[in-house]
Design a protein around this motif. Structure first.
Motif, PDB file in Angstrom:
ATOM      1  N   HIS A  35      -9.504   5.492  -2.639  1.00 13.57           N
ATOM      2  CA  HIS A  35      -9.797   4.248  -1.908  1.00 13.57           C
ATOM      3  C   HIS A  35      -8.742   3.972  -0.831  1.00 13.57           C
ATOM      4  O   HIS A  35      -9.068   3.490   0.269  1.00 13.57           O
ATOM      5  N   THR A  42       0.834  -1.205   0.000  1.00 12.86           N
ATOM      6  CA  THR A  42       0.000   0.000   0.000  1.00 12.86           C
ATOM      7  C   THR A  42       0.866   1.251   0.000  1.00 12.86           C
ATOM      8  O   THR A  42       0.588   2.222  -0.716  1.00 12.86           O
ATOM      9  N   ILE A  44     -14.357  -4.938  -1.461  1.00  9.64           N
ATOM     10  CA  ILE A  44     -13.157  -5.237  -2.239  1.00  9.64           C
ATOM     11  C   ILE A  44     -13.256  -4.483  -3.562  1.00  9.64           C
ATOM     12  O   ILE A  44     -14.286  -4.512  -4.230  1.00  9.64           O
ATOM     13  N   LYS A  91      -8.553   1.440   2.616  1.00 11.68           N
ATOM     14  CA  LYS A  91      -8.311   0.161   1.958  1.00 11.68           C
ATOM     15  C   LYS A  91      -6.817  -0.062   1.769  1.00 11.68           C
ATOM     16  O   LYS A  91      -6.040   0.885   1.619  1.00 11.68           O
ATOM     17  N   GLY A 106     -15.834  -4.596   5.221  1.00 13.53           N
ATOM     18  CA  GLY A 106     -15.422  -3.716   4.135  1.00 13.53           C
ATOM     19  C   GLY A 106     -15.482  -4.387   2.780  1.00 13.53           C
ATOM     20  O   GLY A 106     -15.470  -5.618   2.664  1.00 13.53           O
ATOM     21  N   LEU A 120      -7.833  -3.985  -3.953  1.00 10.78           N
ATOM     22  CA  LEU A 120      -7.843  -3.259  -2.683  1.00 10.78           C
ATOM     23  C   LEU A 120      -8.905  -3.858  -1.776  1.00 10.78           C
ATOM     24  O   LEU A 120      -9.991  -4.226  -2.240  1.00 10.78           O
ATOM     25  N   LYS A 121      -8.592  -3.942  -0.501  1.00 14.35           N
ATOM     26  CA  LYS A 121      -9.525  -4.556   0.444  1.00 14.35           C
ATOM     27  C   LYS A 121      -9.485  -3.785   1.760  1.00 14.35           C
ATOM     28  O   LYS A 121      -8.428  -3.349   2.215  1.00 14.35           O
ATOM     29  N   SER A 122     -10.662  -3.643   2.384  1.00 21.64           N
ATOM     30  CA  SER A 122     -10.727  -2.995   3.689  1.00 21.64           C
ATOM     31  C   SER A 122     -10.149  -3.908   4.748  1.00 21.64           C
ATOM     32  O   SER A 122     -10.175  -5.139   4.628  1.00 21.64           O
ATOM     33  N   THR A 123      -9.640  -3.308   5.800  1.00 17.31           N
ATOM     34  CA  THR A 123      -9.051  -4.106   6.872  1.00 17.31           C
ATOM     35  C   THR A 123     -10.103  -4.739   7.772  1.00 17.31           C
ATOM     36  O   THR A 123      -9.827  -5.728   8.450  1.00 17.31           O
TER      37      THR A 123
END
Length: 304
Positions: free
Chosen positions: A224, A179, A208, A229, A206, A199-202
């Motif tokens: 984002h 990141t 993707i 993310k 969340g 990209l993905k939320s923690t």
């Protein structure tokens, strides 16, 4: 013959190194664990196969690089088909006996149905390539899934009695470091950005985001990242030699050599298909040794 995906492991051969140096012994051990098609009541089978087709050796070695090939066979047995036939057989038995079957009796019916269907099921075959370098102490398996890669390592341990391989162990949070590359537009020296990213939320709730054919340093991607993310997969180019996607568990996907690299390094094709295949493998051994060593360096991986 090219690795489309690869999972890297560190290698500690110990006394097995002496076996690897003995080509005749390697052939003998691999032949003992050679691939055999599934028996009538088997759902899957895996084993080593000659590298370049029938009547060729089970391994190809060049310098410190060694290549092997596994063949996996799996019978297609859809769970819904099994369930339907089991339900029919259970219902028939219960009508005959005029009572409900107990759990053990149902399991017996299920086993009988599965064995019957297995004997008639279609089978599919897949190949798994294995590469390892005995100087750099690295292993690469041409699989994107951990399960398939572990199956390959299990076969190596069965063939050689011992084969010490450990998954790369980074000392940093991989997705956080990837990141930062985009946020700061600051890649490691030998990398260039590709045009795909995941990209993905923690947090578990969340979403993707998968972007393709995008400038990874664009404002759209930055929005984002600033919203929390992290990068879980990113397309990269290594040293203008190979393009790939790097995941947060350090799996390499969609591996493809660049035209420039092949033009400068691949010998002209000859009429010998085996020689051409060997040339490709030699190139891959060189690239993967460099790439894995570089990945281990930039993610602070334990080399022991």
């Amino acid at each position: 013959m090219w690795f489309k995906n690869i999972r890297f492991y560190t290698l500690d051969l110990g006394d097995t190194l002496n076996i690897i140096k003995d080509e005749a012994k390697v052939e003998e051990l691999l032949a003992k664990t050679a691939f055999k098609p599934c028996e009538a009541n088997e759902q899957s089978s895996i084993g080593f196969a000659p590298m370049f087709g029938s009547n060729t050796q089970f391994h190809f070695s060049t310098g410190n690089n060694h290549f092997l090939k596994l063949v996996e066979e799996t019978k297609l047995l859809p769970s819904q088909v099994v369930k339907t036939q089991v339900d029919e057989q259970v219902e028939k038995k219960e009508l005959e006996l005029k009572r409900v079957l107990n759990k053990q009796e149902i399991e017996t019916v299920k086993a009988a149905v599965s064995n019957s269907l297995l004997s008639k099921a279609f089978a599919t075959r897949k190949e798994l390539l294995i590469w390892f370098n005995t100087q750099a102490n690295i292993v690469g398996i041409s699989a994107s899934s951990a399960k398939r890669a572990e199956s390959a390592l299990a076969m190596l341990r069965e063939a050689f009695m011992s084969f010490g391989a450990k998954l790369l162990a980074p000392k940093c949070v991989v997705e956080a470091r990837m990141t930062t590359w985009i946020k700061e537009n600051n890649l490691p020296e030998k990398f260039d950005f590709g045009s795909e990213v995941t990209l993905k939320s923690t947090d578990d709730d969340g979403g993707i985001i998968r972007a393709s054919k995008e400038d990874l340093t664009s404002q759209e991607i930055a929005v984002h990242l600033n919203a929390g993310k992290n990068v879980y997969e990113i397309a990269l180019n290594y040293d203008e030699a190979v393009t790939f996607s790097l995941t947060n568990d350090l799996t390499i996907k969609k591996v493809k050599p660049t035209d420039i690299y092949l033009e400068h390094n691949l010998p002209n094709k000859v009429e010998d298909e085996i020689a051409d295949a060997q040339s490709l493998l030699i190139l891959q051994g060189e690239i993967f040794t460099e790439l894995c060593s570089y990945i281990m360096e930039i993610f602070d991986c334990d080399r022991t």
